[in-house]
Write a protein that holds these residues in place. Structure first.
Motif, PDB file in Angstrom:
ATOM      1  N   ALA A  16       6.400  -1.940   5.996  1.00 27.22           N
ATOM      2  CA  ALA A  16       6.152  -3.299   6.477  1.00 27.22           C
ATOM      3  C   ALA A  16       5.252  -3.289   7.705  1.00 27.22           C
ATOM      4  N   GLY A  19       1.448  -3.247   7.056  1.00 25.50           N
ATOM      5  CA  GLY A  19       0.813  -4.505   6.683  1.00 25.50           C
ATOM      6  C   GLY A  19       0.220  -4.396   5.293  1.00 25.50           C
ATOM      7  N   ASP A  20       0.038  -5.540   4.668  1.00 27.52           N
ATOM      8  CA  ASP A  20      -0.427  -5.572   3.280  1.00 27.52           C
ATOM      9  C   ASP A  20      -1.805  -4.949   3.100  1.00 27.52           C
ATOM     10  N   GLU A  21      -2.723  -5.247   4.004  1.00 28.39           N
ATOM     11  CA  GLU A  21      -4.095  -4.749   3.846  1.00 28.39           C
ATOM     12  C   GLU A  21      -4.152  -3.229   3.891  1.00 28.39           C
ATOM     13  N   LEU A  23      -1.644  -1.145   3.396  1.00 28.32           N
ATOM     14  CA  LEU A  23      -0.873  -0.613   2.279  1.00 28.32           C
ATOM     15  C   LEU A  23      -1.688  -0.646   0.987  1.00 28.32           C
ATOM     16  N   HIS A  24      -2.397  -1.750   0.762  1.00 26.17           N
ATOM     17  CA  HIS A  24      -3.244  -1.852  -0.435  1.00 26.17           C
ATOM     18  C   HIS A  24      -4.383  -0.838  -0.388  1.00 26.17           C
TER      19      HIS A  24
END
Length: 63
Positions: A16, A19-21, A23-24
């Motif tokens: 978490a 962050g999404d960016e 992690l992607h």
């Protein structure tokens, strides 16, 4: 669970915090290396993670 993860709560907390960016991007790099059969790239990503984890654990435990 490693000491470094225990100190921050869990692996889910670590993910978490990325962050999404990020992690992607990490997933994209891993899949790309896997599809190319680029063992060196995969090994480098896993090694970087292990080195970071070991460094974090030494900070938690001390020298």
């Amino acid at each position: 669970m490693t000491d470094a993860l225990r100190a921050t709560g869990s692996q889910q907390v670590e993910l978490a915090n990325l962050g999404d960016e990020k992690l992607h991007e990490l997933a994209r790099r891993y899949v790309s290396a896997w599809e190319r059969g680029d063992v060196d790239a995969i090994l480098a990503m896993l090694t970087d993670d292990a080195v970071l984890d070991a460094a974090a654990a030494s900070v938690v435990r001390g020298p």
